[in-house]
Design an enzyme around this catalytic site. Structure first.
Site, mmCIF file in Angstrom:
data_model
loop_
_atom_site.group_PDB
_atom_site.id
_atom_site.type_symbol
_atom_site.label_atom_id
_atom_site.label_comp_id
_atom_site.label_asym_id
_atom_site.label_seq_id
_atom_site.Cartn_x
_atom_site.Cartn_y
_atom_site.Cartn_z
ATOM 1 N N CYS A 214 0.799 -1.058 -0.128
ATOM 2 C CA CYS A 214 0.076 -0.038 0.036
ATOM 3 C C CYS A 214 0.845 1.195 0.021
ATOM 4 O O CYS A 214 0.391 2.585 -0.126
ATOM 5 C CB CYS A 214 -0.932 -0.081 1.051
ATOM 6 S SG CYS A 214 -1.938 -1.435 1.101
ATOM 7 N N HIS B 70 -2.664 7.653 6.646
ATOM 8 C CA HIS B 70 -2.895 6.441 5.890
ATOM 9 C C HIS B 70 -4.176 5.753 6.168
ATOM 10 O O HIS B 70 -4.877 5.396 5.273
ATOM 11 C CB HIS B 70 -1.801 5.294 6.075
ATOM 12 C CG HIS B 70 -1.781 4.236 5.254
ATOM 13 N ND1 HIS B 70 -1.713 4.102 3.793
ATOM 14 C CD2 HIS B 70 -1.908 2.767 5.636
ATOM 15 C CE1 HIS B 70 -1.886 2.908 3.366
ATOM 16 N NE2 HIS B 70 -1.890 2.132 4.380
ATOM 17 N N HIS C 208 -9.824 1.901 0.386
ATOM 18 C CA HIS C 208 -8.309 1.574 0.285
ATOM 19 C C HIS C 208 -7.823 1.171 -1.226
ATOM 20 O O HIS C 208 -8.239 0.047 -1.455
ATOM 21 C CB HIS C 208 -7.889 0.573 1.356
ATOM 22 C CG HIS C 208 -6.631 0.593 1.648
ATOM 23 N ND1 HIS C 208 -5.392 1.205 0.847
ATOM 24 C CD2 HIS C 208 -5.706 0.207 2.815
ATOM 25 C CE1 HIS C 208 -4.364 1.146 1.299
ATOM 26 N NE2 HIS C 208 -4.397 0.566 2.279
#
Length: 395
Positions: A161, A291, A325
């Site tokens: 990620c 995040h 996400h």
């Protein structure tokens, strides 16, 4: 740091196609999350980009056809990005512009679909399946370079990620080393069965839309999206930049494959490095794009790390309540969100939050705020303990 500027950019996600639609969704607090119904998976919510199935690649690039490259192509065609790169290509030369992209799954959906069509008796894949053009992690930068007419060096970053955040750091090193004069930095990650089922198997999928930083948060919503920017030296051309790349920090925890270091040591190191490279203090940062995945452990770790570096005086939020996400594309998408925030002066407070976790000590905002920041820190943390922090400044 040598001064670098963003001179063009484009983004596409579940909340919109292009910078204007994205800005409207952020300002209107309009989420793109919907109940998941992709690839036979009906667990939780997802951030799906409309129109990918109907989109066609140029005839000369059809060998690259897969969901991920279609998403990338749709994104490249927005916001005058192709024309902006063409101008840079005419100035620098095609061989002096590199492409560095981040992705975590590339075109794996094509492999899933091909596997379903395999010859059961022999175990062979269909003859029309070309892994090197679709699932291969190098497919994305090859496609982007071909679509933009660029012949400079190429790189794929697959750092989970943090992939497309790390792409900015490699771009800085390449320009500083003289390998190129400009870099198309970006990333794309698209929905596939592997990620939807994989995160579900880890019990990380939220039952409803993800709610980062909420006291009752219960996981992520998987999304898809893409974004690209043109990064070059400041003052190399007479062109007004969108923003400045001011600093970066990167670290690796080595703590656990899928869980962050609860002490947040790697996250703190990345944020501190980014501030130092930008020659800024914590008080100079007007907003932190967390995040903020919506999982119990990630959000708690990040809150603790942010508080230790910044205290409780810097507004923070996660934008994953808008997009879900987007995995390897989250870094580039959220850098472009940061640029939108610098232009509008409006900080996007977390979506879907009823009560901020009472154990959190950083300044989590849950409504949009008008503060006109001049510098923003954007965090990205990936499986395997990869941590990236970027400082983006107003033009």
């Amino acid at each position: 740091m040598i001064p670098l500027v963003v001179t063009a950019g484009t983004v596409r996600s579940a909340i919109g196609a292009g910078l204007a639609e994205t800005r409207e969704s952020l300002l209107d607090r309009r989420s793109g999350l919907t109940p998941c119904d992709f690839a036979g998976v009906k667990t939780g919510y997802m951030g799906r980009v409309a129109g990918i199935e109907q989109h066609s690649l140029p005839s000369e690039l059809l060998s690259f056809d897969c969901r991920n490259n279609r998403l990338a192509d749709m994104t490249l065609q927005q916001d005058g990005f192709i024309d902006a790169v063409a101008d840079a290509r005419a100035f620098y030369g095609a061989s002096r512009i590199a492409v560095i992209t981040g992705t975590s799954t590339s075109g794996i959906l094509s492999s899933e679909e091909a596997y379903a069509r395999r010859n059961i008796a022999s175990g062979t894949m269909p003859a029309d399946f070309q892994e090197e053009y679709t699932q291969d992690l190098f497919s994305l930068p090859r496609y982007v370079a071909a679509a933009l007419g660029l012949t400079g060096p190429l790189l794929t970053v697959s750092n989970a990620c943090a992939s497309s955040s790390r792409a900015f750091i490699d771009a800085w090193h390449w320009i500083a080393a003289g390998l190129c004069d400009a870099v198309v930095v970006g990333g794309a990650d698209s929905l596939c069965g592997m990620t939807l089922r994989g995160f579900a198997s880890l019990s990380l999928i939220a039952s409803g839309p993800t709610r980062p930083c909420d006291a009752m948060r219960d996981g992520i919503s998987v999304g898809e999206g893409a974004g690209f920017v043109l990064l070059e030296r400041a003052c190399a051309r007479s062109i007004s930049p969108m923003a400045r790349m001011m600093g970066f920090g990167v670290s690796s925890d080595g703590y656990h494959m899928s869980s962050p270091d609860p002490a947040g040591r790697g996250a703190m190191a990345a944020m501190t490095q980014a501030l130092n490279r930008a020659s800024l203090t914590p008080r100079d940062i007007g907003y932190i794009n967390l995040h903020g995945t919506g999982t119990l452990t990630n959000d708690a770790m990040e809150d603790g790390a942010v508080f230790k570096v910044f205290g409780d005086g810097t507004p923070c939020s996660s934008t994953k309540g808008w997009t879900g996400h987007t995995l390897g594309a989250s870094g580039i998408i959220e850098v472009l969100f940061a640029i939108q925030t610098l232009e509008t002066g409006v900080l996007p407070g977390c979506l879907n939050v009823q009560t901020v976790d009472p154990a959190f000590r950083s300044q989590i905002i849950t409504a949009n705020e008008n503060t006109a920041p001049r510098a923003i820190l954007s965090n990205a943390f990936g499986f395997g303990g990869t941590n990236c922090s970027l400082v983006i400044g107003a033009a």
